[in-house]
Design an enzyme around this catalytic site. Structure first.
Site, PDB file in Angstrom:
ATOM      1  N   ASP A 100       0.852  -1.203   0.000  1.00 31.92           N
ATOM      2  CA  ASP A 100       0.000   0.000   0.000  1.00 31.92           C
ATOM      3  C   ASP A 100       0.887   1.253   0.000  1.00 31.92           C
ATOM      4  OD1 ASP A 100       0.957  -0.350   2.616  1.00 31.92           O
ATOM      5  OD2 ASP A 100      -0.828   0.564   3.523  1.00 31.92           O
ATOM      6  N   ASP A 153       6.808   1.123   1.915  1.00 32.49           N
ATOM      7  CA  ASP A 153       6.486   0.084   0.915  1.00 32.49           C
ATOM      8  C   ASP A 153       7.285   0.334  -0.364  1.00 32.49           C
ATOM      9  OD1 ASP A 153       3.515  -1.092   1.884  1.00 32.49           O
ATOM     10  OD2 ASP A 153       3.848   0.986   2.407  1.00 32.49           O
ATOM     11  N   ASN A 168      -2.420   2.863   3.423  1.00 32.00           N
ATOM     12  CA  ASN A 168      -1.885   4.184   3.774  1.00 32.00           C
ATOM     13  C   ASN A 168      -2.661   5.303   3.083  1.00 32.00           C
ATOM     14  OD1 ASN A 168       0.284   3.461   5.490  1.00 32.00           O
ATOM     15  ND2 ASN A 168       1.480   2.823   3.710  1.00 32.00           N
ATOM     16  N   THR A 225       2.929  -5.925   2.810  1.00 32.24           N
ATOM     17  CA  THR A 225       3.403  -4.809   3.624  1.00 32.24           C
ATOM     18  C   THR A 225       2.296  -3.772   3.847  1.00 32.24           C
ATOM     19  OG1 THR A 225       4.293  -3.724   1.654  1.00 32.24           O
ATOM     20  CG2 THR A 225       5.819  -5.075   2.951  1.00 32.24           C
ATOM     21  N   PHE A 249      -0.734  -0.476  12.567  1.00 32.85           N
ATOM     22  CA  PHE A 249      -1.608   0.008  11.492  1.00 32.85           C
ATOM     23  C   PHE A 249      -2.105  -1.097  10.554  1.00 32.85           C
ATOM     24  CE2 PHE A 249      -2.189   1.681   7.173  1.00 32.85           C
ATOM     25  CZ  PHE A 249      -3.138   2.655   7.391  1.00 32.85           C
ATOM     26  N   ASN A 250      -1.210  -1.893   9.987  1.00 25.76           N
ATOM     27  CA  ASN A 250      -1.639  -2.864   8.962  1.00 25.76           C
ATOM     28  C   ASN A 250      -2.662  -3.858   9.507  1.00 25.76           C
ATOM     29  OD1 ASN A 250       0.016  -1.741   7.037  1.00 25.76           O
ATOM     30  ND2 ASN A 250       1.700  -3.184   7.375  1.00 25.76           N
ATOM     31  N   HIS A 253       9.808   0.414   8.363  1.00 24.51           N
ATOM     32  CA  HIS A 253       9.053  -0.828   8.612  1.00 24.51           C
ATOM     33  C   HIS A 253       9.162  -1.847   7.459  1.00 24.51           C
ATOM     34  CE1 HIS A 253       6.989   1.364  11.850  1.00 24.51           C
ATOM     35  NE2 HIS A 253       6.749   2.320  10.994  1.00 24.51           N
ATOM     36  N   ASP A 254       8.572  -1.478   6.326  1.00 26.11           N
ATOM     37  CA  ASP A 254       8.319  -2.487   5.291  1.00 26.11           C
ATOM     38  C   ASP A 254       9.572  -3.106   4.666  1.00 26.11           C
ATOM     39  OD1 ASP A 254       5.647  -2.142   5.790  1.00 26.11           O
ATOM     40  OD2 ASP A 254       5.333  -0.730   4.152  1.00 26.11           O
TER      41      ASP A 254
HETATM   42  C1  BDR Z   1       2.957   0.024   8.607  1.00 28.71           C
HETATM   43  O1  BDR Z   1       1.889   0.954   8.415  1.00 28.71           O
HETATM   44  C2  BDR Z   1       2.128   1.758   7.291  1.00 28.71           C
HETATM   45  O2  BDR Z   1       1.899   3.084   7.608  1.00 28.71           O
HETATM   46  C3  BDR Z   1       3.529   1.487   6.825  1.00 28.71           C
HETATM   47  O3  BDR Z   1       3.605   1.509   5.425  1.00 28.71           O
HETATM   48  C4  BDR Z   1       3.823   0.112   7.374  1.00 28.71           C
HETATM   49  O4  BDR Z   1       3.434  -0.890   6.482  1.00 28.71           O
HETATM   50  C5  BDR Z   1       3.659   0.352   9.917  1.00 28.71           C
HETATM   51  O5  BDR Z   1       2.780   0.241  10.973  1.00 28.71           O
HETATM   52 CA    CA Z   2       2.865  -0.433   4.208  1.00 31.57          CA
END
Ligand code: BDR
Ligand code: CA
Length: 315
Positions: free
Chosen positions: A11, A16, A41, A127, A169-170, A243-244
């Protein structure tokens, strides 16, 4: 050894996008069967556009990008422009890319690809919210046998949540999808906030990428400079967590990471803790292990790997 066959489900999102560049930099290790965009996102029209734009930047006209689900399975979409900017990949020049969007729906692409694949031969790399992957598993449960593993960014244990006190979040955006994926019976490698918060894009690390002279590296720096603003203010850290890219880094150099086999269950009932990942790190239940929880990383080596791979781009 033959390159590992992967589907990037994403996303984009700056992180990502950088993960996509990392995968694209490594064709000897990773054969990208397709890139499937999901809403997360930012809404789907932007995530699929961003994935195509990154193909342009990385000069990979051969890669196919598919648009997937516009909404989570059961809940309204929650987006994160406050982190990523209105476009999702703010920090670089945004334009409508030449790179085409495939007509086929991403979920159908995943089903078709896995249906035709040998048992245990394809690695899924999600991701974003897990909506596309869960939809494919719901549509054609037999495809699970073709999955070698699912290497995903999502969840939190010791770090707590980043979008609610309990949830990452994901997983929060589509907890029902996450539950389907964690319960699918195939090997899961979960890279959540406990590890990604150790991978900070400090100015010294970003400057080493800034010193590279190619379009992919410049785009990475532009995105990181934007991405760093929000998270450094939020966490008081020296850089934002990348993160990703932990997912593809794990595939390229698993020795950089430390993980533990355990059970991970996803909260789908409580509004208060919706999307919480209950990681049974100490085996206090008798639930079967369904995942590897990645909890540590050598961050310097991670950035060394990322920088070395970004240096491979020409032009
Ligand atoms: C995840 O949430 C998104 O905002 C980032 O792309 C990542 O995948 C981190 O919590
Ligand atoms: Ca992401």
């Amino acid at each position: 050894m033959a390159a590992r066959k992967v589907i990037l489900d994403c996303d984009p999102g700056q992180d990502d996008a950088i993960n996509q560049l990392l995968a694209m930099s490594s064709p000897d290790d990773l054969e990208i069967l397709g890139i499937t965009a999901v809403a997360g996102n930012v809404p789907l029209p932007l995530t699929q556009r961003n994935a195509r734009l990154i193909c342009d930047i990385g000069a990979r006209p051969d890669l196919r990008v598919f648009a997937g689900r516009e909404e989570p399975l059961q809940r309204p979409l929650v987006t994160a422009e406050y982190v990523h900017g209105a476009n999702g990949i703010d920090g670089i020049d945004i334009y409508e890319p030449d790179h085409p969007l495939q007509e086929q729906h991403a979920v159908d692409f995943i089903v078709e690809t896995l249906s035709a694949a040998k048992a245990g031969s394809v690695t899924l790399v999600p991701t974003g919210p897990l909506t596309n992957i869960a939809s494919a598993l719901q549509k054609a449960p037999d495809i699970a046998q073709s999955i070698e593993s699912i290497v995903l960014m999502g969840g939190a244990m010791r770090e707590g949540g980043n979008c609610t006190p309990s949830a990452e979040f994901n997983i929060y955006v589509d907890p029902q999808a996450a539950k389907i994926v964690f319960d699918c019976g195939r090997p899961i490698i979960a890279l959540g906030l406990d590890v990604t918060h150790k991978v900070l894009a400090t100015s010294a690390r970003v400057d080493r990428i800034r010193a590279l002279d190619n379009r992919a590296a410049s785009a990475t720096v532009g995105m990181l400079d934007f991405f760093n603003r929000y998270d450094t203010a939020k966490y008081g850290s020296l850089g934002s967590p990348l993160h990703d890219p932990c997912t593809c880094a794990y595939l390229l150099a698993p020795e950089l990471f430390t993980e533990k086999s355990c059970n991970i269950s996803v909260e789908v009932d409580s509004e208060l803790t919706m999307g919480h990942t209950a990681v049974d790190y100490w085996n206090v239940t008798d639930k079967a292990h369904n995942a590897m929880w990645v909890h540590d990383v050598d961050a310097d080596q991670f950035f060394g790997l990322l920088t070395e791979r970004l240096a491979r781009f020409t032009g």
